[in-house]
Motif scaffolding. Sequence first.
Motif, PDB file in Angstrom:
ATOM      1  N   GLY A 177       0.711  -1.155   0.008  1.00  0.00           N
ATOM      2  CA  GLY A 177       0.166   0.007  -0.009  1.00  0.00           C
ATOM      3  C   GLY A 177       0.812   1.340   0.039  1.00  0.00           C
ATOM      4  N   SER A 178       2.138   1.137  -0.143  1.00  0.00           N
ATOM      5  CA  SER A 178       2.949   2.237  -0.101  1.00  0.00           C
ATOM      6  C   SER A 178       3.745   2.500  -1.621  1.00  0.00           C
ATOM      7  N   ASP A 179       4.684   3.401  -1.858  1.00  0.00           N
ATOM      8  CA  ASP A 179       5.348   3.365  -2.924  1.00  0.00           C
ATOM      9  C   ASP A 179       6.853   3.682  -2.574  1.00  0.00           C
ATOM     10  N   ALA A 180       7.554   3.897  -3.747  1.00  0.00           N
ATOM     11  CA  ALA A 180       9.069   4.483  -3.520  1.00  0.00           C
ATOM     12  C   ALA A 180       9.216   5.246  -2.842  1.00  0.00           C
ATOM     13  N   GLU A 181       8.316   6.623  -3.153  1.00  0.00           N
ATOM     14  CA  GLU A 181       8.299   7.675  -2.725  1.00  0.00           C
ATOM     15  C   GLU A 181       8.357   8.074  -1.205  1.00  0.00           C
ATOM     16  N   ALA A 182       6.850   7.496  -0.868  1.00  0.00           N
ATOM     17  CA  ALA A 182       6.813   7.448   0.469  1.00  0.00           C
ATOM     18  C   ALA A 182       7.636   6.644   1.520  1.00  0.00           C
ATOM     19  N   THR A 183       7.914   5.514   1.036  1.00  0.00           N
ATOM     20  CA  THR A 183       8.635   4.642   1.810  1.00  0.00           C
ATOM     21  C   THR A 183      10.417   4.978   1.803  1.00  0.00           C
ATOM     22  N   TRP A 184      10.926   5.462   0.789  1.00  0.00           N
ATOM     23  CA  TRP A 184      12.439   5.917   0.764  1.00  0.00           C
ATOM     24  C   TRP A 184      12.700   6.956   0.551  1.00  0.00           C
ATOM     25  N   ASN A 185      12.075   8.020  -0.183  1.00  0.00           N
ATOM     26  CA  ASN A 185      12.476   9.404  -0.285  1.00  0.00           C
ATOM     27  C   ASN A 185      12.022  10.239   1.136  1.00  0.00           C
ATOM     28  N   ALA A 186      10.814  10.264   1.599  1.00  0.00           N
ATOM     29  CA  ALA A 186       9.861  11.013   2.553  1.00  0.00           C
ATOM     30  C   ALA A 186      10.886  10.503   4.000  1.00  0.00           C
ATOM     31  N   THR A 187      10.977   9.400   3.914  1.00  0.00           N
ATOM     32  CA  THR A 187      11.694   8.852   5.249  1.00  0.00           C
ATOM     33  C   THR A 187      13.290   9.371   5.469  1.00  0.00           C
ATOM     34  N   GLY A 188      13.592   9.721   4.456  1.00  0.00           N
ATOM     35  CA  GLY A 188      15.237  10.296   4.397  1.00  0.00           C
ATOM     36  C   GLY A 188      16.271   8.987   4.046  1.00  0.00           C
ATOM     37  N   TRP A 189      15.804   7.808   3.683  1.00  0.00           N
ATOM     38  CA  TRP A 189      16.520   6.843   3.408  1.00  0.00           C
ATOM     39  C   TRP A 189      17.500   7.260   2.163  1.00  0.00           C
ATOM     40  N   LEU A 190      16.888   7.713   1.199  1.00  0.00           N
ATOM     41  CA  LEU A 190      17.820   7.988  -0.092  1.00  0.00           C
ATOM     42  C   LEU A 190      18.894   9.120   0.344  1.00  0.00           C
ATOM     43  N   ARG A 191      18.624   9.963   1.277  1.00  0.00           N
ATOM     44  CA  ARG A 191      19.625  10.916   1.743  1.00  0.00           C
ATOM     45  C   ARG A 191      20.624  10.444   2.675  1.00  0.00           C
ATOM     46  N   ALA A 192      20.135   9.563   3.425  1.00  0.00           N
ATOM     47  CA  ALA A 192      21.017   8.749   4.125  1.00  0.00           C
ATOM     48  C   ALA A 192      22.052   7.860   3.353  1.00  0.00           C
ATOM     49  N   LEU A 193      21.469   7.110   2.497  1.00  0.00           N
ATOM     50  CA  LEU A 193      22.405   6.219   1.521  1.00  0.00           C
ATOM     51  C   LEU A 193      23.433   7.205   0.687  1.00  0.00           C
ATOM     52  N   ALA A 194      22.780   8.456   0.128  1.00  0.00           N
ATOM     53  CA  ALA A 194      23.740   9.178  -0.336  1.00  0.00           C
ATOM     54  C   ALA A 194      24.922   9.916   0.322  1.00  0.00           C
ATOM     55  N   ASP A 195      24.570  10.286   1.566  1.00  0.00           N
ATOM     56  CA  ASP A 195      25.432  10.611   2.579  1.00  0.00           C
ATOM     57  C   ASP A 195      26.574   9.328   2.777  1.00  0.00           C
TER      58      ASP A 195
END
Lengths: 247, 107
Positions: free
Chosen positions: A30-48
């Motif tokens: 029921g979620s999607d890539a944006e809500a689960t991985w971007n809004a939660t800060g995961w993409l930023r944490a991985l990029a860092d």
Amino acid sequence: MFYAVTPSGETIAHRREPGADPVLLVHGFGSDAEATWNATGWLRALADAGRGAIVVDLRGHGASSKPHDPSAYRTSVLAADLAAVLDSENLGSAAVDVIGYSMGSQVARALARDAPERIRRLVLGGIGQHEQLRLWGRDATQSVLLDDVDVEDETATAILRAAADRPGADRRALAACAAGVASEDLPVGPLPMPTLIVVGEADPVAAGADALASGLGAGLEVVPKRNHQTTLSSRAFKSAVLDFLSA
Amino acid sequence: MAKLTFDLPDLGEGLIGATVLEWLVSIGDYVERGAPLVEVETTKSAVELPSPRSGTVVEFHVDEGHDLLVGETLVTFDVPDDSAGIVGTVPAEAPPKRRVRLSLPDD
């Protein structure tokens, strides 16, 4: 957004975030890539941490195809979608690190079952001994998703309602997905790749995570006080995973 | 240096407020714009909010585990005077010690 095309013609939306050694990220029901991985800060944490990412909308979700037949959501089909996305990213034969959350962890387990050579290290977030959709049962998921009738299990009702009420949600596709994923058990035996399970201390969906971890031969990290929703964005989850992936 | 306050931004989907789960910086930290600032939970999801500006964290206006509404003051930063002038919202007085509801939700 790019679209991988499956053998039966569905399109699976995915996106690449710049950075070395991209990690495949698999969202939950029921979620999607944006809500689960971007809004939660995961993409930023991985990029860092210098890591790239491949984010995907599972079929039935986000910008991907949304078939209404439960058989289109068997875990083998969902795992094949991930393989199709990896193929379209031209990674050669390199195995990737994979992080799943909730139902996404079950899909990642299915990929580990069907194509273990594609996974280098595996992180399973937000799951326990029993797959939640299977545990709740088909009657319960169909009741909330299709008939708008709540069920006794409050966690089930809350998660299913949140899924059904998201903008753009296709309830028939979600109901088919819930039924399809719940139609089979995943194997509980030692996995060939290093595996880490991360769950919230206050997450009922993750009950029995310790038993699952010992069955899969996985490590277990428990995030204090967090529930199914709030574990995902927690710093403790991210730092445990980044440590695991860089070990 | 000048003090700048930042409010809880509109989180979309008709959400009117959020609960602070965890501050991801400490008082006195210098934070780059876009770096993780605070983790908040809404009725729909948990999200990590990036810092809206580069600056030094001076004050949290809400403790972990507490709620605030969209538009209420979240945090105060110290920023260099020249960069503060760019946005033109340098408050002359000290930041309020108590949280104030700035606007009612539309509905």
